[in-house]
Design an enzyme around this catalytic site. Structure first.
Site, short mmCIF file in Angstrom:
data_model
loop_
_atom_site.label_atom_id
_atom_site.label_comp_id
_atom_site.label_asym_id
_atom_site.label_seq_id
_atom_site.Cartn_x
_atom_site.Cartn_y
_atom_site.Cartn_z
N GLY A 1 0.82 -1.21 0.00
CA GLY A 1 0.00 0.00 0.00
C GLY A 1 0.85 1.25 0.00
N GLY B 1 2.65 3.72 1.48
CA GLY B 1 3.24 3.96 2.79
C GLY B 1 3.81 5.34 2.96
NE ARG B 2 8.64 6.40 -0.57
CZ ARG B 2 9.79 6.79 -1.10
NH1 ARG B 2 10.45 7.79 -0.57
NH2 ARG B 2 10.28 6.19 -2.15
CG ASP C 1 10.91 8.34 7.03
OD1 ASP C 1 10.38 8.00 5.95
OD2 ASP C 1 12.07 8.79 7.11
N GLY C 2 7.52 7.60 6.07
CA GLY C 2 6.57 8.25 5.17
C GLY C 2 7.15 9.41 4.39
NE ARG D 1 4.27 8.41 -9.21
CZ ARG D 1 4.46 7.42 -8.32
NH1 ARG D 1 3.43 6.84 -7.75
NH2 ARG D 1 5.68 7.05 -8.00
CG ASP E 1 4.73 -3.49 -5.36
OD1 ASP E 1 5.28 -4.57 -5.58
OD2 ASP E 1 5.33 -2.51 -4.89
CG ASN E 2 7.00 -0.77 -8.12
OD1 ASN E 2 6.28 -0.06 -7.42
ND2 ASN E 2 8.17 -1.21 -7.70
CG ASP F 1 8.90 2.72 -7.61
OD1 ASP F 1 10.00 3.30 -7.57
OD2 ASP F 1 8.46 2.06 -6.65
#
Length: 483
Positions: free
Chosen positions: A85, A87-88, A120-121, A171, A247-248, A257
């Site tokens: 998911g 995450g940042r 840390d995102g 993006r 996932d990419n 990515d």
């Protein structure tokens, strides 16, 4: 701007509603004015750098925005993770341009979410600028890609191997639906949500398929076609993605990515620059087979929807996946033919193409320069003589295949000029720009490179400054994941 968030409306199973985490001191470093104008974004955004910095750092939100973090799964270097998911990243909203095309507006490096997995995102400045540079370069080169609207420095420090200045990158994408999005629901056995996602994807990206006898099977074929086009374009320019996890892999067929990506220099299909790809899974020449593997994973996820009889579903999906390699090979050979000025591939041309690639590998020739010199050799005798010495009999056979008629040579050169860039984002130049931007906190080094990269098929006054090869031929070059 017509702002909405149709993905949010799919329900809580698909995402987490969460706002970006504010940053200390945002400043706009890079702003893609041409992209903003192209998508009619400029009309709905403030004409003020400070206000833009607040918006594209996540400190402020557009009035209609409803930020979410999307959930998905994915095979990472062949190992399945049932929940990944954003995450940042925060999908701020969607907007529709003047051509009625829907786009995602997403922040990356905008703080932790439910899916951060102890991260840390945040995003460091170097990877943010890399994504901006590389996505703009790919767009100009004619490769399907997500793009960057802005890079904002945060005034905060991000800790990776060393302390780094932080940044948030914005993006723009046709969507952020991935192969892993389907895998997430398939792994949970949630067929209802899987069907919801599939229907949404067809409606958003492939609406003509709704009338098909089997829209889900047709969706798989349509996604395959987009992936074939994408990988062929990567191979044409020498792009190495570096982390082709499911996932990419975007359903839209866009490059997404840019963490450990790089450009091929000396031709070798086994070239790997990513520090995390120790086994060469995502090497330059492995990208077609990995794409096929990723499409097989999508097919597996879609099986419950292809047919209620799972044996029939499997047979239909397998037949389609088996067709990937012939589809790719035909498109790949057509692309290589165009790089050699051949608008129609004959059976004997395959051997001609193969022999050139073998010679390039054996003699350690630069991929971009070799095709650029072949293009010029049709009208520049000095280069033709040099290539005759380098490539021997092959060069004469190729010239004979092109033909002696001046019109034939002009047509061949025109085709080659469209296919073979004069400049690419060379790894050593990209790294130099990233370091200079970090040191000076200025966009000037990136702006200078971008001017050249946005005209990759033309010789500008500055182009020669970025055409040189690295002194060590990238022998020790490595890229690193931004997380």
């Amino acid at each position: 701007m017509k702002i909405s968030n149709t993905y949010l409306q799919l329900g809580t199973a698909f995402s987490e509603s969460i706002n970006p985490l504010p940053v200390a001191d945002p400043h706009l470093l890079l702003w893609n004015l041409s992209l903003a104008d192209q998508l009619a974004l400029s009309q709905g955004l403030p004409d003020n750098e400070n206000a833009l910095a607040q918006l594209f750092s996540g400190n402020d939100l557009l009035p209609e925005a409803s930020p979410i973090a999307c959930v998905y799964a994915g095979h990472q270097f062949g190992q399945f993770n049932p929940q990944l998911g954003d995450g940042r990243a925060h999908l701020l909203c969607e907007f529709v341009d003047d051509h009625q095309q829907r786009w995602d507006l997403q922040l990356k490096g905008s703080g932790p979410t439910r899916y951060s997995r102890r991260g840390d995102g945040r995003c460091a400045l170097g990877p943010a600028i890399r994504e901006y540079l590389m996505s703009e370069a790919l767009h100009a080169l004619g490769v399907p890609t997500t793009r960057c609207l802005a890079v904002v420095t945060t005034g905060e420090t991000v800790y990776r191997d060393l302390p780094k200045p932080g940044a948030v990158v914005t993006r723009i994408a046709s969507s952020h639906i991935r192969v892993g999005s389907f895998q997430y629901f398939a792994a949970k056995g949630d067929v209802v949500s899987l069907k919801t996602l599939t229907d949404y994807t067809i409606d958003r990206h492939f609406p003509t398929l709704k009338a098909a006898a089997n829209p889900v099977l047709e969706l798989l074929g349509a996604v395959m076609d987009k992936q074939v086009t994408l990988i062929v374009e990567w191979m044409r320019i020498g792009f190495i993605h570096g982390v082709m996890n499911t996932d990419n892999t975007a359903i839209s067929g866009e490059t997404i990515d840019f963490g450990p990506c790089a450009m091929l220099g000396i031709y070798h299909p086994g070239t790997v620059y990513s520090s995390i790809d120790s086994g060469g899974r995502y090497a330059f020449g492995a990208q077609p087979s990995i794409c096929r593997w990723n499409m097989a994973r999508l097919a597996e996820a879609l099986l419950p929807l292809i047919d209620e009889d799972q044996d029939k579903a499997l047979a239909q999906a397998e037949a389609l996946i088996a067709d990937f390699s012939p589809r790719f090979e035909q498109a790949y050979q057509t692309m290589l033919g165009a790089k050699l000025g051949l608008d129609e591939i004959q059976q004997t041309d395959v051997a001609l193409i193969t022999e050139l690639l073998e010679q390039m590998q054996e003699q350690q020739l630069d991929y971009t320069q070799t095709f650029h010199q072949l293009t010029r050799s049709l009208t520049e005798q000095q280069i033709a003589t040099k290539l005759q010495d380098t490539l021997g009999n092959w060069y004469g056979q190729w010239r004979q295949r092109i033909g002696n008629d001046s019109k034939q040579q002009q047509a061949a050169q025109a085709l080659m000029q469209q296919s073979n860039p004069v400049v690419i984002p060379r790894n050593h130049h990209v790294e130099a720009v990233l370091q200079a931007c970090e040191l000076t906190n200025s966009s000037a080094p990136a702006d200078a490179l971008l001017k050249v990269l946005r005209s990759p098929y033309q010789m500008l006054a500055e182009t020669a400054d970025y055409q040189d090869l690295p002194t060590d031929n990238d022998r020790h070059y490595q890229t690193f994941c931004g997380t």
